[in-house]
Motif scaffolding. Sequence first.
Motif, PDB file in Angstrom:
ATOM      1  N   ALA A   5       1.850 -12.231   0.838  1.00  0.00           N
ATOM      2  CA  ALA A   5       0.444 -11.866   0.656  1.00  0.00           C
ATOM      3  C   ALA A   5       0.245 -11.089  -0.638  1.00  0.00           C
ATOM      4  N   ARG A   6      -0.982 -11.159  -1.162  1.00  0.00           N
ATOM      5  CA  ARG A   6      -1.363 -10.456  -2.386  1.00  0.00           C
ATOM      6  C   ARG A   6      -2.214  -9.247  -2.023  1.00  0.00           C
ATOM      7  N   LEU A   7      -1.870  -8.102  -2.605  1.00  0.00           N
ATOM      8  CA  LEU A   7      -2.598  -6.860  -2.339  1.00  0.00           C
ATOM      9  C   LEU A   7      -4.004  -6.952  -2.915  1.00  0.00           C
ATOM     10  N   VAL A   8      -5.011  -6.844  -2.033  1.00  0.00           N
ATOM     11  CA  VAL A   8      -6.417  -6.927  -2.457  1.00  0.00           C
ATOM     12  C   VAL A   8      -7.219  -5.838  -1.726  1.00  0.00           C
ATOM     13  N   PRO A   9      -7.011  -4.567  -2.054  1.00  0.00           N
ATOM     14  CA  PRO A   9      -7.647  -3.475  -1.293  1.00  0.00           C
ATOM     15  C   PRO A   9      -9.166  -3.491  -1.373  1.00  0.00           C
ATOM     16  N   ARG A  10      -9.794  -3.425  -0.181  1.00  0.00           N
ATOM     17  CA  ARG A  10     -11.256  -3.343  -0.086  1.00  0.00           C
ATOM     18  C   ARG A  10     -11.599  -2.352   1.030  1.00  0.00           C
ATOM     19  N   ILE A  11     -12.646  -1.586   0.806  1.00  0.00           N
ATOM     20  CA  ILE A  11     -13.119  -0.632   1.808  1.00  0.00           C
ATOM     21  C   ILE A  11     -14.390  -1.198   2.426  1.00  0.00           C
ATOM     22  N   PRO A  33       5.075  -2.207   4.444  1.00  0.00           N
ATOM     23  CA  PRO A  33       5.298  -0.987   3.653  1.00  0.00           C
ATOM     24  C   PRO A  33       4.005  -0.399   3.084  1.00  0.00           C
ATOM     25  N   TRP A  34       3.051  -1.260   2.739  1.00  0.00           N
ATOM     26  CA  TRP A  34       1.766  -0.796   2.213  1.00  0.00           C
ATOM     27  C   TRP A  34       0.870  -0.259   3.329  1.00  0.00           C
ATOM     28  N   ILE A  35       0.845  -0.954   4.459  1.00  0.00           N
ATOM     29  CA  ILE A  35       0.024  -0.532   5.599  1.00  0.00           C
ATOM     30  C   ILE A  35       0.445   0.853   6.086  1.00  0.00           C
ATOM     31  N   LEU A  36       1.749   1.047   6.284  1.00  0.00           N
ATOM     32  CA  LEU A  36       2.235   2.334   6.791  1.00  0.00           C
ATOM     33  C   LEU A  36       2.087   3.441   5.754  1.00  0.00           C
ATOM     34  N   SER A  37       2.197   3.086   4.485  1.00  0.00           N
ATOM     35  CA  SER A  37       1.982   4.079   3.436  1.00  0.00           C
ATOM     36  C   SER A  37       0.548   4.593   3.484  1.00  0.00           C
ATOM     37  N   LEU A  38      -0.405   3.686   3.665  1.00  0.00           N
ATOM     38  CA  LEU A  38      -1.808   4.089   3.762  1.00  0.00           C
ATOM     39  C   LEU A  38      -2.039   4.984   4.976  1.00  0.00           C
ATOM     40  N   VAL A  39      -1.441   4.633   6.104  1.00  0.00           N
ATOM     41  CA  VAL A  39      -1.580   5.448   7.318  1.00  0.00           C
ATOM     42  C   VAL A  39      -1.088   6.871   7.074  1.00  0.00           C
ATOM     43  N   LYS A  40       0.102   6.997   6.515  1.00  0.00           N
ATOM     44  CA  LYS A  40       0.688   8.322   6.306  1.00  0.00           C
ATOM     45  C   LYS A  40      -0.130   9.148   5.308  1.00  0.00           C
ATOM     46  N   ARG A  41      -0.619   8.520   4.251  1.00  0.00           N
ATOM     47  CA  ARG A  41      -1.414   9.238   3.262  1.00  0.00           C
ATOM     48  C   ARG A  41      -2.755   9.684   3.859  1.00  0.00           C
ATOM     49  N   CYS A  42      -3.358   8.832   4.695  1.00  0.00           N
ATOM     50  CA  CYS A  42      -4.615   9.204   5.349  1.00  0.00           C
ATOM     51  C   CYS A  42      -4.408  10.394   6.286  1.00  0.00           C
ATOM     52  N   GLU A  43      -3.316  10.389   7.014  1.00  0.00           N
ATOM     53  CA  GLU A  43      -3.042  11.501   7.938  1.00  0.00           C
ATOM     54  C   GLU A  43      -2.919  12.821   7.188  1.00  0.00           C
ATOM     55  N   VAL A  44      -2.346  12.768   5.993  1.00  0.00           N
ATOM     56  CA  VAL A  44      -2.189  13.989   5.190  1.00  0.00           C
ATOM     57  C   VAL A  44      -3.518  14.405   4.558  1.00  0.00           C
ATOM     58  N   LEU A  45      -4.199  13.471   3.913  1.00  0.00           N
ATOM     59  CA  LEU A  45      -5.391  13.812   3.142  1.00  0.00           C
ATOM     60  C   LEU A  45      -6.615  14.113   4.012  1.00  0.00           C
ATOM     61  N   VAL A  77     -12.294   9.748  -0.745  1.00  0.00           N
ATOM     62  CA  VAL A  77     -10.888  10.036  -0.428  1.00  0.00           C
ATOM     63  C   VAL A  77     -10.083   8.742  -0.426  1.00  0.00           C
ATOM     64  N   LEU A  78     -10.637   7.711   0.210  1.00  0.00           N
ATOM     65  CA  LEU A  78      -9.941   6.429   0.295  1.00  0.00           C
ATOM     66  C   LEU A  78      -9.828   5.755  -1.075  1.00  0.00           C
ATOM     67  N   VAL A  79     -10.888   5.829  -1.867  1.00  0.00           N
ATOM     68  CA  VAL A  79     -10.848   5.239  -3.208  1.00  0.00           C
ATOM     69  C   VAL A  79      -9.726   5.875  -4.029  1.00  0.00           C
ATOM     70  N   SER A  80      -9.657   7.202  -4.016  1.00  0.00           N
ATOM     71  CA  SER A  80      -8.623   7.913  -4.776  1.00  0.00           C
ATOM     72  C   SER A  80      -7.237   7.595  -4.245  1.00  0.00           C
ATOM     73  N   LEU A  81      -7.123   7.523  -2.941  1.00  0.00           N
ATOM     74  CA  LEU A  81      -5.839   7.232  -2.314  1.00  0.00           C
ATOM     75  C   LEU A  81      -5.332   5.847  -2.720  1.00  0.00           C
ATOM     76  N   LEU A  82      -6.227   4.874  -2.689  1.00  0.00           N
ATOM     77  CA  LEU A  82      -5.820   3.496  -2.999  1.00  0.00           C
ATOM     78  C   LEU A  82      -5.396   3.339  -4.457  1.00  0.00           C
ATOM     79  N   GLN A  83      -5.943   4.148  -5.336  1.00  0.00           N
ATOM     80  CA  GLN A  83      -5.571   4.068  -6.748  1.00  0.00           C
ATOM     81  C   GLN A  83      -4.130   4.511  -6.979  1.00  0.00           C
ATOM     82  N   GLU A  84      -3.602   5.314  -6.056  1.00  0.00           N
ATOM     83  CA  GLU A  84      -2.245   5.851  -6.221  1.00  0.00           C
ATOM     84  C   GLU A  84      -1.283   5.356  -5.134  1.00  0.00           C
ATOM     85  N   LEU A  85      -1.697   4.380  -4.329  1.00  0.00           N
ATOM     86  CA  LEU A  85      -0.892   3.941  -3.194  1.00  0.00           C
ATOM     87  C   LEU A  85       0.360   3.199  -3.645  1.00  0.00           C
TER      88      LEU A  85
END
Length: 235
Positions: A5-11, A33-45, A77-85
Amino acid sequence: MIKKARLVPRIEHAGVDAWTVRLFDDIAEENMPWILSLVKRCEVLFSERLVDIVPSYTTVWIQYDLTKISSQASRQVLVSLLQELNPLDMSREGCLKEIPVWYHPSVGPELARLQDEKGLSLDEVIALHTEKAFRVFALGFAPGFAFMGSLPDALVLPRLSTPRQQVAVGSVAIAERQTAAYPQATPGGWNVIGRTPLRLFDPQRDAMSYLQVGDLVQFVSITQQEFKRLGGDDR
């Protein structure tokens, strides 16, 4: 084969107090790896502002507390997070958990069809289902129901054309490239190939679901005697 799959982040809006972050359009093992990374970053932020978070094959659903953060601020928060994911190192993620299974036609009504359609012996079916650990991609459908994959080509079967009105608790089943075990007796359309004596969901436990997203699951073949000794119901 499942394509990479190709990473295509959308909110995307998911209600007055929730967002769905769509990272991929296609299902692939490489998504995790990308899905779980987003989960962990959301829990922190989001911290105490987070109400609930639900990962799936291609998306993460995030519910936030409107009394602590606005919709606009939560989106930023999500926009900033996705830029550095960045993807997680999956060799460090998830627990390896075993699920003992009694593979037998009396508790696996689709075993015979699977063998006939794929030209496999029972021992070959068991070997294919137990030779690798499967990753838990998502929880859903029923409490504690874990979607795992991906199955080898030789075990791929479509769902039943007519779902059963009730599948026995503990039933281990396959559908397309996924495998799962039923935590409760529920309707279901997956191909049942065995049964586990494990209690996969218990509301009295701190961790109600035995399996969590990101876990690796190793199915282990056991005899009927072992199945019953471990508390399994073979009726």
